[in-house]
Scaffold this motif. Structure first.
Motif, PDB file in Angstrom:
ATOM      1  N   VAL A 248      58.542  53.188  30.924  1.00 32.74           N
ATOM      2  CA  VAL A 248      57.648  53.470  29.791  1.00 32.74           C
ATOM      3  C   VAL A 248      58.408  54.162  28.672  1.00 32.74           C
ATOM      4  CG1 VAL A 248      55.569  54.680  29.048  1.00 32.74           C
ATOM      5  CG2 VAL A 248      55.657  53.648  31.321  1.00 32.74           C
ATOM      6  N   LYS A 249      59.202  55.172  29.023  1.00 30.12           N
ATOM      7  CA  LYS A 249      59.939  55.944  28.023  1.00 30.12           C
ATOM      8  C   LYS A 249      61.049  55.114  27.381  1.00 30.12           C
ATOM      9  CE  LYS A 249      58.823  60.153  30.529  1.00 30.12           C
ATOM     10  NZ  LYS A 249      59.271  61.114  31.545  1.00 30.12           N
ATOM     11  N   LEU A 251      60.968  51.842  26.996  1.00 25.84           N
ATOM     12  CA  LEU A 251      60.308  50.891  26.104  1.00 25.84           C
ATOM     13  C   LEU A 251      60.026  51.531  24.751  1.00 25.84           C
ATOM     14  CD1 LEU A 251      58.865  48.177  25.585  1.00 25.84           C
ATOM     15  CD2 LEU A 251      56.801  49.206  26.556  1.00 25.84           C
ATOM     16  N   ARG A 252      59.520  52.755  24.762  1.00 28.23           N
ATOM     17  CA  ARG A 252      59.204  53.434  23.507  1.00 28.23           C
ATOM     18  C   ARG A 252      60.471  53.672  22.679  1.00 28.23           C
ATOM     19  NH1 ARG A 252      58.555  57.810  20.493  1.00 28.23           N
ATOM     20  NH2 ARG A 252      56.588  57.974  19.342  1.00 28.23           N
ATOM     21  N   ALA A 253      61.556  54.082  23.339  1.00 28.17           N
ATOM     22  CA  ALA A 253      62.812  54.331  22.624  1.00 28.17           C
ATOM     23  C   ALA A 253      63.320  53.052  21.953  1.00 28.17           C
ATOM     24  CB  ALA A 253      63.862  54.879  23.591  1.00 28.17           C
ATOM     25  N   GLN A 255      61.448  50.392  21.075  1.00 27.37           N
ATOM     26  CA  GLN A 255      60.520  49.980  20.024  1.00 27.37           C
ATOM     27  C   GLN A 255      60.659  50.832  18.770  1.00 27.37           C
ATOM     28  OE1 GLN A 255      56.791  50.267  22.138  1.00 27.37           O
ATOM     29  NE2 GLN A 255      56.656  48.065  22.412  1.00 27.37           N
ATOM     30  N   GLU A 256      60.753  52.152  18.955  1.00 29.94           N
ATOM     31  CA  GLU A 256      60.777  53.073  17.818  1.00 29.94           C
ATOM     32  C   GLU A 256      62.182  53.295  17.258  1.00 29.94           C
ATOM     33  OE1 GLU A 256      57.975  54.053  16.510  1.00 29.94           O
ATOM     34  OE2 GLU A 256      56.869  53.014  18.099  1.00 29.94           O
ATOM     35  N   GLU A 267      62.161  63.723  16.807  1.00 28.02           N
ATOM     36  CA  GLU A 267      62.866  62.555  17.301  1.00 28.02           C
ATOM     37  C   GLU A 267      64.147  62.331  16.501  1.00 28.02           C
ATOM     38  OE1 GLU A 267      60.085  59.300  17.200  1.00 28.02           O
ATOM     39  OE2 GLU A 267      59.648  59.571  19.327  1.00 28.02           O
ATOM     40  N   ASP A 294      55.998  44.274  29.490  1.00 24.10           N
ATOM     41  CA  ASP A 294      56.321  44.490  28.077  1.00 24.10           C
ATOM     42  C   ASP A 294      57.780  44.890  27.896  1.00 24.10           C
ATOM     43  OD1 ASP A 294      55.892  46.921  29.324  1.00 24.10           O
ATOM     44  OD2 ASP A 294      54.322  47.603  27.957  1.00 24.10           O
ATOM     45  N   ARG A 298      61.010  42.800  25.962  1.00 26.14           N
ATOM     46  CA  ARG A 298      61.889  43.429  24.967  1.00 26.14           C
ATOM     47  C   ARG A 298      63.359  43.297  25.347  1.00 26.14           C
ATOM     48  NH1 ARG A 298      59.740  46.285  20.700  1.00 26.14           N
ATOM     49  NH2 ARG A 298      61.819  45.821  19.945  1.00 26.14           N
TER      50      ARG A 298
END
Length: 448
Positions: A248-249, A251-253, A255-256, A267, A294, A298
């Motif tokens: 999860v973490k 994926l966020r890194a 994406q952002e 951040e 997801d 990616r």
């Protein structure tokens, strides 16, 4: 004194405000620009002028940015092209990357991200140059290896995330390094990380860093792997071993394009290309809900499969010669030679451990051999992994062909299961079987 000509960028967008913003920003970077309002004008300019980069909007009055990407891929393959897409249209961006786009930007355009993308694209080395390390380090002239080199050369000219699949020991990290070294990030860090080797309680700190005092033992600020790879490439080996909480973490890194260290308040923006690999079947891991779908999409924008050594037996001779030369250099001894029968034994061996196993076999034989000649017995190959040509030594010993073949099948499946620690998906992949076919055979042989 002559000055080198300024690099030239083609901007393709039907919105005057966007064109003006890009022209001003690139002008401040000491770059020349020419603009087109539609696909037709862009194609005319490409025919007339030489460009170092193309920036195109996805939606054009007479076509799409994908049409332009495909046009450039066919006629000007050395020209990197970046797509500008509407915010949130990730599927469009991924389609552009698959079509051959270098990278993508989302609207509204982040100028810092734009400058980073342009700077990276303009560092693109000339494809197939004399300094190319592929032929020197990715040995073998078999068809699978020639195809692999072509794919590496093409993928190096993109910023698309690449998922490198293949068996253990087949050379996935070397392939990742070559993609990095052939691309515009070659002068920046290449940071490999074995995801299965990091304790789960330390993963967040290892990937994103921590601030002093954020937990017991954090005696100083420590940057994470993302920060260490800034500007370069982060290679996530054995990515299937990441626990779901870390997925999860991660994926966020991705994406952002930003990370927050443990104990940090803000951040940090990171510019990192992600390459990943595993010997496991990620599709099966997703189906079993052990890997997030997801994140899989990616990471697996483009899949690159590294062939096993069994698929390129013709390369064994050149690989063996290379390994023996290296062993001679490392030990200060004359180069050992392979007896023709020893070479034939190597070619008939299954090599479940691939190139890494070949290196280990030759290192052992190099130590055991007499008179610098490696005989078949010096190789000490496992009989269970010999190719089928030598499996039937005496046909007169076979009373029932079906029973014999069933016994051979059982032995090979058991061996694959033992080598993969009874991971059925990995064992099926090692035997080039589908998971459904593997399940059927296990039931048929009473091994389920």
């Amino acid at each position: 004194m002559t000055t080198s000509p300024r690099q030239k960028i083609l901007i393709v967008d039907d919105e005057p405000d966007i064109r003006e913003l890009l022209e001003i920003t690139l002008g401040r970077m000491k770059l020349d620009t020419l603009s087109a309002r539609n696909l037709g004008e862009a194609q005319a300019l490409l025919q007339r002028e030489r460009f170092d980069l193309c920036l195109t909007d996805m939606r054009l009055p007479d076509g799409t940015g994908l049409d332009l990407v495909q046009h450039i891929q066919q006629r000007y393959p050395q020209l990197p092209v970046a797509m500008i897409t509407a915010y949130g249209s990730l599927e469009t961006a991924i389609n552009a990357l698959k079509a051959g786009a270098f990278d993508f930007l989302t609207k509204p355009v982040d100028l810092t991200r734009l400058r980073e993308l342009v700077a990276t694209a303009l560092r693109m080395p000339v494809a197939g140059g004399a300094s190319s390390p592929i032929d020197r380090r990715l040995l073998g002239d078999s068809l699978p290896m020639r195809n692999l080199r072509k794919q590496i050369d093409k993928l190096a000219r993109s910023q698309a995330p690449v998922y490198i699949s293949g068996e253990s020991g087949s050379g996935k990290e070397l392939v990742a390094r070559l993609i990095h070294e052939q691309g515009p990030r070659a002068q920046q860090p290449f940071v490999p990380v074995n995801c299965g080797a990091i304790p789960s309680e330390l993963m967040e700190s290892e990937f994103f860093g921590h601030r002093k005092g954020s937990f017991t033992g954090a005696v100083e600020d420590k940057p994470g792997l993302f920060q260490a790879a800034h500007g370069g490439t982060l290679f996530l080996d054995e990515v299937a071993d990441l626990p779901l909480s870390m997925q999860v973490k991660l994926l966020r890194a991705i994406q952002e394009k930003a990370v927050r260290s443990i104990g940090g308040q803000q951040e940090t923006v990171v510019d990192v290309r992600i390459l990943s690999a595993t010997h496991k079947d990620l599709d099966a891991q997703v189906s079993a809900e052990r890997f997030r779908q997801d994140l899989y999409y990616r990471l697996n924008v483009i899949e690159l499969r590294v062939p096993s050594l069994r698929e390129r037996r013709d390369d064994i001779e050149v690989l063996a010669a290379h390994v023996l030369k290296r062993l001679a250099r490392d030990t200060g001894q004359p180069v050992a030679s392979l007896h023709p029968q020893a070479l034939e034994s190597l070619k008939n061996y299954r090599f479940p451990g691939n190139v890494r196993e070949l290196e280990n076999v030759l290192e052992r034989a190099h130590t055991l051999c007499e008179n610098r000649i490696i005989e078949s017995q010096d190789l000490r190959l496992s009989e269970g992994n010999c190719a089928a040509e030598g499996a039937i030594a005496d046909l007169t010993q076979i009373d029932n062909l079906e029973d014999y073949l069933e016994n051979v099948e059982r032995k090979l499946i058991l061996q694959a299961l033992e080598e993969t620690r009874w991971n059925r998906t990995a064992a099926a992949q090692r035997l080039s079987l589908s998971f459904r076919s593997m399940r059927y055979r296990l039931k048929k042989l009473g091994l389920d």
